[in-house]
Design a protein around this motif. Structure first.
Motif, PDB file in Angstrom:
ATOM      1  N   ASP A  13      -6.905   5.029  11.036  1.00 32.84           N
ATOM      2  CA  ASP A  13      -6.033   5.895  10.235  1.00 32.84           C
ATOM      3  C   ASP A  13      -6.387   5.438   8.703  1.00 32.84           C
ATOM      4  O   ASP A  13      -5.732   6.088   7.830  1.00 32.84           O
ATOM      5  N   GLU A  14      -7.154   4.537   8.597  1.00 32.79           N
ATOM      6  CA  GLU A  14      -7.727   4.083   7.289  1.00 32.79           C
ATOM      7  C   GLU A  14      -8.684   4.850   6.904  1.00 32.79           C
ATOM      8  O   GLU A  14      -8.833   5.268   5.580  1.00 32.79           O
ATOM      9  N   LEU A  15      -9.678   5.487   7.817  1.00 34.87           N
ATOM     10  CA  LEU A  15     -10.549   6.083   7.451  1.00 34.87           C
ATOM     11  C   LEU A  15     -10.816   7.553   7.537  1.00 34.87           C
ATOM     12  O   LEU A  15     -11.555   8.532   6.977  1.00 34.87           O
ATOM     13  N   LYS A  34       4.336  -5.523   8.830  1.00 34.59           N
ATOM     14  CA  LYS A  34       4.321  -6.830   8.369  1.00 34.59           C
ATOM     15  C   LYS A  34       5.240  -7.683   9.377  1.00 34.59           C
ATOM     16  O   LYS A  34       5.088  -8.757   9.572  1.00 34.59           O
ATOM     17  N   THR A 369       0.157  13.779   4.052  1.00 36.00           N
ATOM     18  CA  THR A 369       0.632  14.207   2.567  1.00 36.00           C
ATOM     19  C   THR A 369       0.321  15.646   2.501  1.00 36.00           C
ATOM     20  O   THR A 369      -0.707  16.194   3.354  1.00 36.00           O
ATOM     21  N   GLN A 372      -3.455  15.760   2.079  1.00 34.91           N
ATOM     22  CA  GLN A 372      -4.306  15.782   3.405  1.00 34.91           C
ATOM     23  C   GLN A 372      -4.110  17.018   4.111  1.00 34.91           C
ATOM     24  O   GLN A 372      -5.232  17.169   4.791  1.00 34.91           O
TER      25      GLN A 372
ATOM     26  N   ILE B   6      -1.013 -11.527   3.074  1.00 38.02           N
ATOM     27  CA  ILE B   6      -1.116 -10.681   4.079  1.00 38.02           C
ATOM     28  C   ILE B   6      -0.397  -9.366   3.671  1.00 38.02           C
ATOM     29  O   ILE B   6      -0.814  -8.413   4.103  1.00 38.02           O
ATOM     30  N   TYR B   7       0.829  -9.561   3.364  1.00 35.49           N
ATOM     31  CA  TYR B   7       1.751  -8.573   3.012  1.00 35.49           C
ATOM     32  C   TYR B   7       1.368  -7.804   1.974  1.00 35.49           C
ATOM     33  O   TYR B   7       1.246  -6.399   1.755  1.00 35.49           O
ATOM     34  N   THR B  10      -1.296  -5.728   3.346  1.00 39.00           N
ATOM     35  CA  THR B  10      -0.860  -4.409   3.957  1.00 39.00           C
ATOM     36  C   THR B  10      -0.457  -3.360   3.242  1.00 39.00           C
ATOM     37  O   THR B  10      -0.553  -2.057   3.581  1.00 39.00           O
ATOM     38  N   ASP B  11       0.114  -3.463   2.016  1.00 43.94           N
ATOM     39  CA  ASP B  11       0.420  -2.475   1.293  1.00 43.94           C
ATOM     40  C   ASP B  11      -0.784  -1.657   0.842  1.00 43.94           C
ATOM     41  O   ASP B  11      -0.798  -0.465   0.654  1.00 43.94           O
ATOM     42  N   ARG B  13      -3.396  -1.700   2.562  1.00 40.25           N
ATOM     43  CA  ARG B  13      -3.935  -0.656   3.671  1.00 40.25           C
ATOM     44  C   ARG B  13      -3.000   0.499   4.003  1.00 40.25           C
ATOM     45  O   ARG B  13      -3.796   1.556   4.023  1.00 40.25           O
ATOM     46  N   ILE B  14      -1.744   0.560   3.669  1.00 42.43           N
ATOM     47  CA  ILE B  14      -0.903   1.803   3.572  1.00 42.43           C
ATOM     48  C   ILE B  14      -1.655   2.608   2.497  1.00 42.43           C
ATOM     49  O   ILE B  14      -1.606   3.787   3.061  1.00 42.43           O
ATOM     50  N   LEU B  16      -4.520   3.030   1.695  1.00 43.14           N
ATOM     51  CA  LEU B  16      -5.760   3.565   2.323  1.00 43.14           C
ATOM     52  C   LEU B  16      -5.275   4.625   3.045  1.00 43.14           C
ATOM     53  O   LEU B  16      -6.029   5.758   3.273  1.00 43.14           O
ATOM     54  N   ARG B  17      -4.370   4.579   4.066  1.00 48.34           N
ATOM     55  CA  ARG B  17      -3.881   5.453   4.991  1.00 48.34           C
ATOM     56  C   ARG B  17      -3.576   6.885   4.271  1.00 48.34           C
ATOM     57  O   ARG B  17      -3.841   7.936   4.690  1.00 48.34           O
ATOM     58  N   GLU B  18      -2.675   6.603   3.304  1.00 51.42           N
ATOM     59  CA  GLU B  18      -2.108   7.678   2.563  1.00 51.42           C
ATOM     60  C   GLU B  18      -3.049   8.720   1.879  1.00 51.42           C
ATOM     61  O   GLU B  18      -2.740   9.858   1.613  1.00 51.42           O
ATOM     62  N   THR B  19      -4.329   8.093   1.554  1.00 52.35           N
ATOM     63  CA  THR B  19      -5.232   8.958   0.666  1.00 52.35           C
ATOM     64  C   THR B  19      -6.640   9.199   1.465  1.00 52.35           C
ATOM     65  O   THR B  19      -7.488   9.423   0.996  1.00 52.35           O
ATOM     66  N   ALA B  20      -6.617   8.697   2.854  1.00 50.71           N
ATOM     67  CA  ALA B  20      -7.617   8.882   3.772  1.00 50.71           C
ATOM     68  C   ALA B  20      -7.990  10.636   3.949  1.00 50.71           C
ATOM     69  O   ALA B  20      -7.061  11.293   3.624  1.00 50.71           O
ATOM     70  N   PRO B  21      -9.253  11.116   3.622  1.00 55.20           N
ATOM     71  CA  PRO B  21     -10.301  10.264   3.725  1.00 55.20           C
ATOM     72  C   PRO B  21     -11.043   9.943   2.616  1.00 55.20           C
ATOM     73  O   PRO B  21     -11.786   9.003   2.405  1.00 55.20           O
ATOM     74  N   HIS B  23      -9.882   8.541  -0.254  1.00 51.25           N
ATOM     75  CA  HIS B  23      -9.409   7.532  -1.182  1.00 51.25           C
ATOM     76  C   HIS B  23      -9.730   7.541  -2.600  1.00 51.25           C
ATOM     77  O   HIS B  23      -9.821   6.768  -3.345  1.00 51.25           O
ATOM     78  N   GLU B  24      -9.028   8.879  -2.980  1.00 47.08           N
ATOM     79  CA  GLU B  24      -9.032   9.273  -4.319  1.00 47.08           C
ATOM     80  C   GLU B  24      -7.472   9.041  -4.690  1.00 47.08           C
ATOM     81  O   GLU B  24      -6.806   9.393  -4.201  1.00 47.08           O
TER      82      GLU B  24
END
Lengths: 393, 53
Positions: A13-15, A34, A369, A372, B6-7, B10-11, B13-14, B16-21, B23-24
């Motif tokens: 889901d990151e890629l 978290k 989004t 997306q 770590i948190y 995590t933020d 990471r989120i 990266l998820r919201e802007t995949a693929p 990442h702009e």
């Protein structure tokens, strides 16, 4: 990168934009991620378990409060957490179904409802969906009458999926519940694709039980879910143990046999709890999700001879499409055969369509989004054009 | 202290998820990334101090 012996770190889901039909609503929120980090140890939520020693009584972390909040949110009277929706079906079936009892479900029901009936010794009887793949109250009434003729009595229980897993169609649960109650049949609302996705009001629907899936629709780790009941049914399905050991004379307090005592005792529960405020909020904005889904559907349907097999306009973000006469035609001569579509999608940063599927397949845009969704729409159209499939306006 | 870095990751990471693929990041997201990375550096600095003293 590895996160254990032989375990590759998962970055799907990151890629990619992940449109897997069953994964979309279960993606964790940041708070759930978290919480899972902090509560990953086995019995982590049990640090402050005090008498009467049951999961739903623990106040730190606020598990007791969470149970009350979920019941209120669903407009039901009692809630328990369960290891997946299927364990909710199982608990209800074990309570009401005896050997040889007829149980009602539908031609679009999830297989775990069948298994719950089988395990309890019941006999499955399906209400057939109509030509639009919708289950209607009229068909429910007809089936109940047919069951009465066959068995000499009405079904002892009914399972109805509000949104079915095959088409993502929205069925008239309230109408079916009204019919079922005319025959005194308790009704289980399968909300695996709705609880945590769109607003659900158990009392307004008139159902006896609401089952939800944490990992499918409540942004929680697997296996997790909820079973909610009305005050009347609560006493039955959440009855407490009465068993006594003959040597030790042991009794087991207020543990509930159908829950096998405590249910979710660590990362699963805490993940569901941490996501809950976000999940509650997101159900109020399902219209945005449908709007994003509409962008993708419009693009797909602009690809000539592509059909939507689900009801249309869409009422849910999981949809079944038929591309036999479009994308599958290309597969016949493409060097990658049926795998070209998945490959082309992955090149555009999209995953979740079953590898090799070019005829009939499902996808879910929940959680994407707007940007997306536009990327998805543009990608499907581009892949069609790149492969010589005509695209309309 | 154990969890802060770590948190923050995590933020990220989120995001990266919201802007995949692609990442702009838009302007707001860039500001968010900047803030998170600054926090992360500070948190790692604190960890270094605490754990290696």
């Amino acid at each position: 990168m590895k996160c254990g012996n032989g375990i590759e770190a998962r970055q799907v889901d990151e890629l990619f934009i992940n449109i897997d039909p069953i994964q979309a609503g279960g993606r964790l929120t940041a708070d759930a991620m978290k919480a899972v980090i902090a509560y990953g140890d086995g019995y982590s939520v049990c640090d402050n378990c005090r008498k009467p020693n049951r999961l739903d009584y623990i106040s730190k972390p606020p598990i007791a409060e969470f149970h009350k909040e979920v019941a209120k949110w669903l407009n039901m009277d009692a809630v328990r957490t369960v290891p997946g929706a299927r364990r909710g079906f199982q608990a209800v079936a074990q309570t009401y179904v005896n050997k040889g009892d007829p149980v009602l479900l539908t031609s679009l029901s999830h297989y775990t409802e069948f298994l719950a009936i089988e395990e309890a010794g019941g006999v499955a009887r399906e209400i057939a969906a109509n030509e639009n793949n919708l289950v209607t109250p009229e068909a429910a009434a007809e089936k109940i009458e047919a069951v009465k003729k066959e068995f000499g009595r009405a079904p002892v229980l009914a399972f109805i999926d509000h949104v079915d897993y095959q088409y993502g169609n929205l069925h008239d649960v309230a109408g079916i519940a009204k019919v079922a109650h005319q025959y005194d049949i308790p009704l289980v609302y399968n909300g695996a694709y709705t609880v945590g996705i769109l607003p659900v009001d158990g009392k307004a629907l008139g159902v006896d039980f609401v089952v939800g899936s944490g990992h499918k629709s409540m942004a929680a780790p697997a296996p997790s879910g909820i079973l909610a009941a009305t005050a009347e049914r609560e006493k039955e399905v959440f009855r407490t143990t009465t068993i006594v050991g003959d040597v030790t004379n042991r009794k087991f307090g207020i543990k509930e046999p159908e829950m096998m005592g405590c249910t979710l005792m660590g990362a699963t529960l805490i993940g569901m709890m941490a996501s809950f405020p976000h999940v509650k909020e997101r159900t109020k904005h399902f219209d945005r999700e449908l709007a994003n889904h509409g962008i993708v559907m419009e693009a797909l349907l602009s690809i000539e001879r592509t059909r939507c097999l689900s009801e249309y306009p869409r009422k849910h973000t999981m949809t079944r499409v038929d591309t036999t006469a479009s994308f599958d035609k290309v597969a016949e001569s493409h060097k990658k055969r049926g795998y070209y579509l998945q490959s082309a999608l992955e090149e555009k940063g999209i995953t979740g369509v079953i590898p090799g599927a070019t005829k009939v397949w499902k996808f879910n845009t929940y959680g994407t989004t707007r940007k997306q969704a536009e990327h998805l729409a543009a990608s499907f159209v581009a892949i069609a054009r790149e492969n010589g499939i005509a695209v309309g306006d | 202290m154990t969890f802060q870095a770590i948190y923050t990751l995590t933020d990220l990471r989120i995001l990266l998820r919201e802007t995949a693929p692609s990442h702009e990041f838009d302007t707001n997201q860039k500001i968010q990334v900047q803030r998170l990375l600054e926090n992360l550096e500070r948190q790692v600095g604190s960890l270094r101090q605490e754990m290696l003293k």
